[in-house]
Design a protein around this motif. Structure first.
Motif, PDB file in Angstrom:
ATOM      1  N   LEU A 190     106.330  54.229  61.946  1.00 59.45           N
ATOM      2  CA  LEU A 190     107.014  53.565  61.097  1.00 59.45           C
ATOM      3  C   LEU A 190     106.191  53.353  59.540  1.00 59.45           C
ATOM      4  N   PRO A 191     105.037  53.272  59.602  1.00 61.61           N
ATOM      5  CA  PRO A 191     104.251  53.175  58.432  1.00 61.61           C
ATOM      6  C   PRO A 191     104.125  54.687  57.662  1.00 61.61           C
ATOM      7  N   ARG A 192     104.149  55.678  58.623  1.00 64.50           N
ATOM      8  CA  ARG A 192     104.109  57.070  58.193  1.00 64.50           C
ATOM      9  C   ARG A 192     105.381  57.178  57.677  1.00 64.50           C
ATOM     10  N   LEU A 193     106.594  57.006  58.137  1.00 69.40           N
ATOM     11  CA  LEU A 193     107.706  57.362  57.598  1.00 69.40           C
ATOM     12  C   LEU A 193     108.007  56.527  56.159  1.00 69.40           C
ATOM     13  N   PRO A 248      98.907  63.112  66.628  1.00 70.62           N
ATOM     14  CA  PRO A 248      99.311  62.889  64.920  1.00 70.62           C
ATOM     15  C   PRO A 248     100.166  63.917  64.499  1.00 70.62           C
ATOM     16  N   VAL A 249      99.693  65.225  64.744  1.00 68.86           N
ATOM     17  CA  VAL A 249     100.463  66.398  64.494  1.00 68.86           C
ATOM     18  C   VAL A 249     101.678  66.418  64.514  1.00 68.86           C
ATOM     19  N   LEU A 250     102.124  66.098  65.978  1.00 73.97           N
ATOM     20  CA  LEU A 250     103.595  66.224  66.275  1.00 73.97           C
ATOM     21  C   LEU A 250     104.300  65.071  65.432  1.00 73.97           C
ATOM     22  N   LEU A 251     103.694  63.569  65.199  1.00 79.27           N
ATOM     23  CA  LEU A 251     103.904  62.684  64.447  1.00 79.27           C
ATOM     24  C   LEU A 251     104.316  63.086  62.994  1.00 79.27           C
ATOM     25  N   ASP A 252     103.312  63.834  62.405  1.00 78.09           N
ATOM     26  CA  ASP A 252     103.550  64.094  61.139  1.00 78.09           C
ATOM     27  C   ASP A 252     104.617  65.269  60.921  1.00 78.09           C
ATOM     28  N   ARG A 253     104.971  65.899  61.807  1.00 78.23           N
ATOM     29  CA  ARG A 253     106.081  66.958  61.727  1.00 78.23           C
ATOM     30  C   ARG A 253     107.401  66.199  61.858  1.00 78.23           C
ATOM     31  N   ILE A 254     107.393  65.228  62.519  1.00 79.53           N
ATOM     32  CA  ILE A 254     108.717  64.437  62.928  1.00 79.53           C
ATOM     33  C   ILE A 254     109.125  63.528  61.399  1.00 79.53           C
ATOM     34  N   VAL A 255     107.967  63.213  60.824  1.00 78.42           N
ATOM     35  CA  VAL A 255     108.183  62.503  59.550  1.00 78.42           C
ATOM     36  C   VAL A 255     108.449  63.255  58.528  1.00 78.42           C
ATOM     37  N   ALA A 256     107.803  64.380  58.215  1.00 76.97           N
ATOM     38  CA  ALA A 256     108.145  65.539  57.360  1.00 76.97           C
ATOM     39  C   ALA A 256     109.623  65.972  57.372  1.00 76.97           C
ATOM     40  N   GLU A 257     110.086  66.108  58.550  1.00 79.00           N
ATOM     41  CA  GLU A 257     111.516  66.685  58.710  1.00 79.00           C
ATOM     42  C   GLU A 257     112.505  65.519  58.355  1.00 79.00           C
ATOM     43  N   LEU A 258     112.151  64.382  58.638  1.00 78.51           N
ATOM     44  CA  LEU A 258     113.022  63.419  58.455  1.00 78.51           C
ATOM     45  C   LEU A 258     112.972  62.898  56.916  1.00 78.51           C
ATOM     46  N   ALA A 259     111.963  63.122  56.347  1.00 74.63           N
ATOM     47  CA  ALA A 259     111.783  62.898  54.847  1.00 74.63           C
ATOM     48  C   ALA A 259     112.372  63.805  54.043  1.00 74.63           C
ATOM     49  N   GLN A 260     112.806  64.930  54.500  1.00 76.32           N
ATOM     50  CA  GLN A 260     113.497  66.121  53.803  1.00 76.32           C
ATOM     51  C   GLN A 260     114.971  65.722  53.906  1.00 76.32           C
ATOM     52  N   SER A 261     115.365  64.757  54.584  1.00 77.67           N
ATOM     53  CA  SER A 261     116.813  64.521  54.930  1.00 77.67           C
ATOM     54  C   SER A 261     117.416  63.384  53.852  1.00 77.67           C
ATOM     55  N   VAL A 262     118.641  62.940  54.244  1.00 77.64           N
ATOM     56  CA  VAL A 262     118.948  61.688  53.432  1.00 77.64           C
ATOM     57  C   VAL A 262     118.954  60.426  54.514  1.00 77.64           C
ATOM     58  N   VAL A 263     118.473  60.828  55.577  1.00 74.89           N
ATOM     59  CA  VAL A 263     118.537  59.532  56.731  1.00 74.89           C
ATOM     60  C   VAL A 263     117.748  58.483  56.332  1.00 74.89           C
ATOM     61  N   ASP A 295     118.806  64.789  69.322  1.00 79.36           N
ATOM     62  CA  ASP A 295     117.513  63.875  68.785  1.00 79.36           C
ATOM     63  C   ASP A 295     117.658  63.491  67.446  1.00 79.36           C
ATOM     64  N   ALA A 296     116.445  62.885  66.697  1.00 74.91           N
ATOM     65  CA  ALA A 296     116.530  62.297  65.595  1.00 74.91           C
ATOM     66  C   ALA A 296     116.451  63.388  64.621  1.00 74.91           C
ATOM     67  N   LEU A 297     115.767  64.483  64.734  1.00 74.13           N
ATOM     68  CA  LEU A 297     115.791  65.436  63.770  1.00 74.13           C
ATOM     69  C   LEU A 297     117.026  66.315  63.712  1.00 74.13           C
ATOM     70  N   GLN A 298     117.661  66.450  64.914  1.00 74.66           N
ATOM     71  CA  GLN A 298     119.173  67.114  64.837  1.00 74.66           C
ATOM     72  C   GLN A 298     120.039  66.144  64.180  1.00 74.66           C
ATOM     73  N   ALA A 299     119.961  64.860  64.404  1.00 77.78           N
ATOM     74  CA  ALA A 299     120.925  63.872  63.667  1.00 77.78           C
ATOM     75  C   ALA A 299     120.742  63.944  62.161  1.00 77.78           C
ATOM     76  N   GLY A 345     108.366  57.951  52.173  1.00 82.68           N
ATOM     77  CA  GLY A 345     109.531  57.698  51.076  1.00 82.68           C
ATOM     78  C   GLY A 345     110.789  57.621  51.938  1.00 82.68           C
ATOM     79  N   VAL A 346     110.900  57.490  53.201  1.00 83.44           N
ATOM     80  CA  VAL A 346     112.141  57.318  54.131  1.00 83.44           C
ATOM     81  C   VAL A 346     112.470  55.853  53.902  1.00 83.44           C
ATOM     82  N   ARG A 347     113.754  55.467  53.522  1.00 80.42           N
ATOM     83  CA  ARG A 347     114.131  54.106  53.387  1.00 80.42           C
ATOM     84  C   ARG A 347     114.319  53.422  54.814  1.00 80.42           C
ATOM     85  N   VAL A 348     113.640  52.185  54.957  1.00 78.44           N
ATOM     86  CA  VAL A 348     113.801  51.253  56.038  1.00 78.44           C
ATOM     87  C   VAL A 348     114.743  50.194  55.616  1.00 78.44           C
ATOM     88  N   GLY A 349     115.340  49.897  56.607  1.00 79.99           N
ATOM     89  CA  GLY A 349     116.445  48.580  56.360  1.00 79.99           C
ATOM     90  C   GLY A 349     116.052  47.607  57.624  1.00 79.99           C
TER      91      GLY A 349
END
Length: 476
Positions: free
Chosen positions: A350-353, A271-286, A235-239, A357-361
Motif C-alpha cells: 500500500l505505501p509503495r503504491l 521487494p523486487v517482486l513487490l516493486d514489479r507489481i507496483v510499477a505495472e499497476l502504476a502504468q495503468s489507470v487502476v 490476477d491484479a496485473l491482468q485486471a 501515484g496509484v490512487r487509493v480510495g
C-alpha cells in the motif's frame, strides 16, 4: 450589505458564472446565499487547512469556499459559526453492501455518498427511495463464473425477466458477458462488478462491453484469506491491463505475486517482486479500494476502536449476532494465518503504491467483517489506513476528493464553488489524530443541515422494525 467582497481582485477562473472572456455577454447573477458556515476549512485537494475558512451555500451547491476574505455573502444569509471546528467535505465510502435497515446510519455519521458493491436492482431501488439515504452509486448484481461462492446452489444464468431480483449472475462465455453487461447498462447501473472466478476470456469480454457503455469496472479478485490463490483466474496485473477501474481489497495481488515466483504467505516478502507489481499497476489507470479495516478485523479481531463511533450505542446491539457468527470463523488457525498473510502483503504494497501515484480510495466493505458498525465504519477504515502507513491527510483524501475522482465526480469530495454542498463539521484535528473525524458537530447534505437527533431516531426505528420482522419470521 455585502461582506468581505474582493471579487475584483480574483482571477477570471475564480469568478463563478462570470462573463470573463465574453465581452458581449451580460454577467450572470450569482444565486443568493442560503447558509454561511464558518470554521477551519480542509482543502481536500491540497491537503491543507485554512484557519479562517468559510463555505457559502446556495441551494444544494457550494457558491464559494476558501479563506473568508475571498468570499462574499449577504447579511440575510443564515450564519453558522463553528469556531475552531473543521469543515470537511462529506465523506465517501467506496465499498458497501447496503441494506434498508441501516442505510440511514451513513449520513448522520458524515458519510454522504456511498458506492454499493453488490445488490439486487430491486434492493437498490428500495435503498434510493428510503428517506435519509446517502447519495448512492451502485453495481447491481455481481458477475462470476460457473463455479462461484456467490452461487453455492449452482450456476445462476442471466434471466431478463427476473433481472431485478438476481444478486449474482453466472457468465460462461464472452457472449454471456456482453449480453449481461448490455442489460445492466440498460437498467442504469453505475459500475460493473466482476468477481474472482471468471475465466480470463470472459473477464476481458465483460470489461470491453462495459467500456462500450462508458461504465467503469470494479473487481474483487480474491485474497489469501478468500479464494485468491485457489479459485481465482485473473490476477491484479491482468485486471489492470484489461482496464479495470478499481481493485477491491487489493484483490489479485497475492495471485500476481505468486505467479511472479513469490510466496505471499512467506515471513519475508521479496521487494523486487513487490516493486514489479507496483510499477505495472502504476502504468495503468487502476485505483485501489483496499478495505483495510476489513482485513485488520480478520487478522486482529476487534483491534480498531469503535465505542466512540457516531451511533455506536444504537448500532452495536443489532450486529452483535452477525459479529458472533463471524468471530466463530476467526477462531480457526488457518483463517488467522491467511488473514495475517494478507495484512503483510497489504502493509508492504500500500505505501509503495501510493508513493508511485496509484490512487487509493476508502471503502469499508460493510457488513463483511466483524466489529464494523454499519454507517460509521468508514471512520474505522480511516483509522486502518493510517495504521497501514498513510498519513491522516492521505486517509482523508482517500475518503474525499480521491474517492470522488474514482467515481468520476468533480462535484463531490471537495468544498469548492459548484460542488455539492455536503459538509462534515468535526471537533478536534483529524490531521493530528484521524479519530477526530468521529466527533461530529454537524452534517450538511445537498445544502440542507441534517437534524442529527432525528436522523438517529429514524435509524433506531428502522432497526427496531427489522428486529421485529426477523423475530416474526423466526416464529413463523
Amino acid at each position: 450589505m455585502i461582506r468581505r467582497s474582493v471579487l475584483l481582485a480574483l482571477p477570471c477562473a475564480a469568478l463563478l458564472l462570470s462573463a470573463c472572456g465574453h465581452d458581449s455577454a451580460a454577467p450572470a447573477v450569482e444565486p443568493p446565499a442560503d447558509a454561511v458556515l464558518l470554521g477551519r476549512l480542509f482543502d481536500a485537494r491540497a491537503g491543507t487547512v485554512l484557519e479562517q475558512g468559510v463555505v457559502v451555500i446556495a441551494g444544494a451547491r457550494v457558491r464559494c469556499a476558501g479563506a473568508r476574505h475571498t468570499c462574499a455573502w449577504d447579511d440575510t444569509a443564515a450564519q453558522h459559526d463553528y469556531g475552531d471546528a473543521l469543515l470537511l467535505p462529506g465523506l465517501i465510502d467506496l465499498h458497501v453492501h447496503a441494506r434498508p435497515h441501516f442505510i440511514g446510519a451513513f449520513v448522520p455519521s458524515g458519510v454522504t455518498t456511498i458506492r454499493d458493491a453488490g445488490n439486487t436492482l430491486d434492493m437498490l431501488a428500495d435503498l434510493r427511495a428510503t428517506p435519509g439515504a446517502p447519495r448512492l452509486f451502485a453495481t447491481g448484481p455481481l458477475l462470476d463464473g460457473a463455479v462461484s461462492v456467490l452461487t453455492p446452489d449452482g450456476p445462476a444464468p442471466f434471466d431478463a425477466a427476473a433481472l431485478g431480483t438476481q444478486p449474482a449472475i453466472t457468465l460462461t462465455s464472452p457472449d454471456d458477458a456482453a449480453t449481461v453487461v448490455d442489460a445492466l447498462a440498460a437498467a442504469g447501473v453505475d459500475w460493473i462488478k466482476l468477481y474472482e472466478q471468471l475465466p480470463p476470456a470472459v473477464f476481458d469480454a465483460a470489461t470491453q462491453a462495459a467500456a462500450r457503455h462508458g461504465l467503469p469496472v470494479m473487481a474483487d479478485l480474491g485474497t489469501v484469506l478468500t479464494r485468491g490463490l485457489s479459485g481465482a483466474h485473473v490476477d491484479a496485473l491482468q485486471a489492470a491491463t484489461a482496464g479495470v477501474g478499481t481493485l477491491e481489497h487489493l484483490g489479485g495481488a497475492a495471485l500476481a505475486y505468486q505467479r511472479l515466483g513469490g510466496d505471499p504467505a512467506a515471513d519475508t516478502l521479496d521487494p523486487v517482486l513487490l516493486d514489479r507489481i507496483v510499477a505495472e499497476l502504476a502504468q495503468s489507470v487502476v485505483a485501489l479500494v483496499p478495505t483495510t479495516a476489513n482485513g485488520i478485523q480478520f487478522a486482529t479481531p476487534d483491534s480498531l476502536t469503535r465505542d466512540d463511533l457516531p451511533g455506536a450505542d444504537r448500532l452495536a446491539v443489532d450486529v452483535a449476532e452477525h459479529w458472533s457468527a463471524l468471530s466463530g470463523i476467526l477462531a480457526e488457525p488457518r483463517v488467522q494465518a491467511r488473514a495475517r498473510a494478507d495484512q503483510a502483503l497489504m502493509a508492504a504494497l500500500l505505501p509503495r503504491l501510493l508513493a508511485a501515484g496509484v490512487r487509493v480510495g476508502a471503502g469499508s466493505d460493510l457488513p463483511a467483517a466483524p466489529y464494523m458498525l454499519p454507517g460509521p465504519a468508514l471512520h474505522q477504515e480511516l483509522e486502518a489506513l493510517v495504521r497501514m502507513g498513510l498519513t491522516p491527510v492521505q486517509a482523508l483524501q482517500a475518503a474525499t476528493h480521491v474517492a470522488a475522482d474514482i467515481l468520476g465526480r468533480s462535484d463531490l469530495g471537495r468544498l469548492e464553488a459548484g460542488a455539492r454542498a455536503d459538509v462534515l463539521v468535526v471537533s478536534g484535528d483529524p490531521l493530528a489524530d484521524i479519530r477526530a473525524t468521529r466527533t461530529i458537530q454537524a452534517v450538511w447534505a445537498d445544502g440542507a443541515q441534517v437534524d442529527l437527533p432525528q436522523a438517529w431516531a429514524s435509524v433506531e426505528a428502522a432497526l427496531r422494525l427489522a428486529r421485529e420482522a426477523h423475530a416474526a419470521d423466526a416464529e413463523g
